[in-house]
Design an enzyme around this catalytic site. Sequence first.
Site, short mmCIF file in Angstrom:
data_model
loop_
_atom_site.label_atom_id
_atom_site.label_comp_id
_atom_site.label_asym_id
_atom_site.label_seq_id
_atom_site.Cartn_x
_atom_site.Cartn_y
_atom_site.Cartn_z
N SER A 90 0.86 -1.42 0.08
CA SER A 90 -0.17 0.12 0.13
C SER A 90 0.96 1.48 -0.12
O SER A 90 0.34 2.50 0.14
CB SER A 90 -0.99 0.00 1.50
OG SER A 90 -0.13 -0.39 2.41
N THR A 192 -1.38 3.19 4.09
CA THR A 192 -0.60 4.52 4.14
C THR A 192 0.38 4.74 5.30
O THR A 192 -0.22 4.30 6.66
CB THR A 192 -1.57 5.71 4.01
OG1 THR A 192 -2.35 5.63 3.11
CG2 THR A 192 -0.98 6.90 4.25
N THR A 210 1.95 7.01 0.30
CA THR A 210 1.25 5.79 -0.06
C THR A 210 0.73 5.74 -1.47
O THR A 210 1.46 6.52 -2.42
CB THR A 210 -0.27 6.18 0.42
OG1 THR A 210 -1.29 5.23 0.36
CG2 THR A 210 -0.93 7.44 -0.64
N ARG A 220 -6.74 9.41 -9.91
CA ARG A 220 -7.31 9.76 -8.60
C ARG A 220 -6.21 10.04 -7.66
O ARG A 220 -5.28 9.51 -7.61
CB ARG A 220 -8.38 8.46 -8.34
CG ARG A 220 -8.67 8.61 -7.00
CD ARG A 220 -7.97 7.96 -5.75
NE ARG A 220 -8.50 7.90 -4.38
CZ ARG A 220 -7.94 7.61 -3.28
NH1 ARG A 220 -6.63 7.55 -3.17
NH2 ARG A 220 -8.81 7.58 -2.01
N VAL A 221 -6.59 11.17 -6.97
CA VAL A 221 -5.59 11.48 -5.76
C VAL A 221 -6.43 11.50 -4.66
O VAL A 221 -7.51 11.82 -4.40
CB VAL A 221 -5.28 12.81 -6.23
CG1 VAL A 221 -4.20 13.42 -5.02
CG2 VAL A 221 -4.20 13.02 -7.34
N GLY A 222 -5.75 10.78 -3.56
CA GLY A 222 -6.30 10.67 -2.30
C GLY A 222 -5.91 12.04 -1.35
O GLY A 222 -5.64 12.90 -1.79
N ASP A 223 -6.27 11.61 -0.10
CA ASP A 223 -5.81 12.93 0.91
C ASP A 223 -4.52 12.74 1.26
O ASP A 223 -3.96 13.81 1.81
CB ASP A 223 -6.64 12.37 2.07
CG ASP A 223 -6.31 10.91 2.91
OD1 ASP A 223 -6.00 10.05 1.84
OD2 ASP A 223 -5.92 11.22 4.14
N THR A 243 -5.02 8.04 7.89
CA THR A 243 -5.05 6.90 7.13
C THR A 243 -6.49 6.31 6.79
O THR A 243 -7.44 6.72 7.72
CB THR A 243 -4.21 5.59 7.58
OG1 THR A 243 -4.40 4.52 6.74
CG2 THR A 243 -5.03 5.15 8.85
N GLY A 244 -6.70 5.57 5.64
CA GLY A 244 -7.96 5.34 5.57
C GLY A 244 -8.57 5.82 4.28
O GLY A 244 -7.91 6.43 3.28
N LEU A 245 -9.90 5.76 3.72
CA LEU A 245 -10.34 6.12 2.61
C LEU A 245 -10.25 7.79 2.44
O LEU A 245 -10.96 8.75 3.14
CB LEU A 245 -11.89 5.93 2.52
CG LEU A 245 -12.64 6.04 1.14
CD1 LEU A 245 -12.20 5.14 0.22
CD2 LEU A 245 -14.22 6.16 1.40
N GLY A 246 -9.38 8.04 1.62
CA GLY A 246 -9.11 9.46 1.50
C GLY A 246 -10.26 10.29 0.87
O GLY A 246 -10.15 11.63 1.34
C1 SD4 Z 1 -5.90 7.10 0.17
N1 SD4 Z 1 -5.66 7.58 2.33
O1 SD4 Z 1 -5.37 7.10 -0.90
C2 SD4 Z 1 -5.09 6.68 1.63
C3 SD4 Z 1 -5.11 5.32 1.45
C4 SD4 Z 1 -4.95 4.76 2.84
O2 SD4 Z 1 -4.80 3.48 4.58
O3 SD4 Z 1 -4.50 5.60 3.84
N2 SD4 Z 1 -4.96 3.68 3.35
O4 SD4 Z 1 -7.12 7.14 0.18
#
Ligand code: SD4
Length: 338
Positions: A90, A192, A210, A220-223, A243-246
Site C-alpha cells: 500500500s 498508508t 502511499t 485519482r488522488v487521495g488525501d 489513514t483510510g479512505l481518502g
Molecule cells: C488514500 N488515504 O489514498 C489513502 C489510503 C490509505 O490506509 O490511507 N489507506 O485514500
Amino acid sequence: MGDRRHFIKNAALGTLGVSALLSCKEETKSVVSAAVSDDKKGTKPLIISTWNHGLPANEEAWKLLKSGKSGLDAIVAGVGIPEADPKVRSVGYGGYPDREGKVTLDACIMDSNSDCGSVSFLQNIKHPIAVAQKVLENTPHVMLTGAGALQFAKEQGFEEENLLTEASDKDWKNWLEKSKYQPVINIENHDTISMLVIDENGDITGGCTTSGAAWKMHGRVGDSPIIGAGLFLDNEVGAAAATGLGEAVIRTAGSAMVVELMRQGKSPDEACKEIVERIYDKHKNHQDMEYLQVGFIAINKAGEYGGYSLRSGFNYAVYDEANGNRMEDSKFKMTWDK
Ligand code: SD4
C-alpha cells in the site's frame, strides 16, 4: 487477530484493496498542556507512525534524529523503508496499482515553519516522500502532480523504475475479472504510512506516503498528499495525520480539523475521536459507508499523543526514549461486524 479475521471477511467479498481560535501564543500553550493526561504522554523526541510498518520506519527515523539530523530527513529516511519494501502493498514499490495497472503514488511532508512539499499521481519513482522534500526545499510551490512531478523528480536526480511487482500485477489481473471497486483498508495491516515527529526542542514535522486506494481510477488522488487532509501541523499546537479512505478525509479536511481541536484544548485522542465521529455522521447514509475506514494519529506540543479510528483494526507505532519502539492499538468507534 481481529485484523486477520476482518481481512478474510473482506477478501471473501471478492476484492482486495482504502474555533474559536486562540489569538495569543501563551493562551494556546496553557490550553494545550491542560489537555495532557499522563498515560499518553511521551518524552521528547517522539515519533508516531501509522500501522505495523511504522515500527521499522520509526527505527530508521529515530537513528537519524539521534544523530542530529532534521525531522524532515528523519521522516524521509523512516517512511522510505516501507516505500522500498515490496511486501508492503500500500506504499511505494510493490503497492497495488490503479484499475489500469499503473502504480501511482501520493506523498507530502511539512515542517515546523509550516513549509510543505507534496507530490501526487507520481509514477515510476520509488520514494515520493523524498521528491516531496525536494518540492519543499527547491521550489516556490507546495504541490507538483503527474507528469510535472515526474519531470521535476528526474531533474532532481531521481531514477525512473518500474514499481509494479509481479505480485501486484497478478493481483491486478485477478481484480480485473470482477472489476469491483471496494477498497478495503487494513489489508494485513499495511496501509498508508503517516509519520509525526516532535524533536528534543519540541519542533514538529510530519510526512505521509502511499500508493493510495487499490484499484482507484487512473488519475485519482487521495488525501495523503493534501496538506490539511492527510497531514497537517501547526508548530504552536501539534500535528495530525490520516489513514483510510481518502475521499472521506478530504471531505472533512480531517487532519487540519484535528489540529484545530487540539488548539481548542482537546487531547490528541479526543481530537481524533471528534473528527472520526464527524466523518461517521457525514457518511452513515453514504455509499462509501460499507467499506469506510479512517484513522488518525496526533501529537501535541506537550508530547502527548493519541489516535482513533472509525472501525477496529487500526494501530500505530510509537517511539520515545522512555518506552522504546512499540505498537499501540487505536481506540475505535465500531467493529467491522456491526
Ligand atoms: C488514500 N488515504 O489514498 C489513502 C489510503 C490509505 O490506509 O490511507 N489507506 O485514500
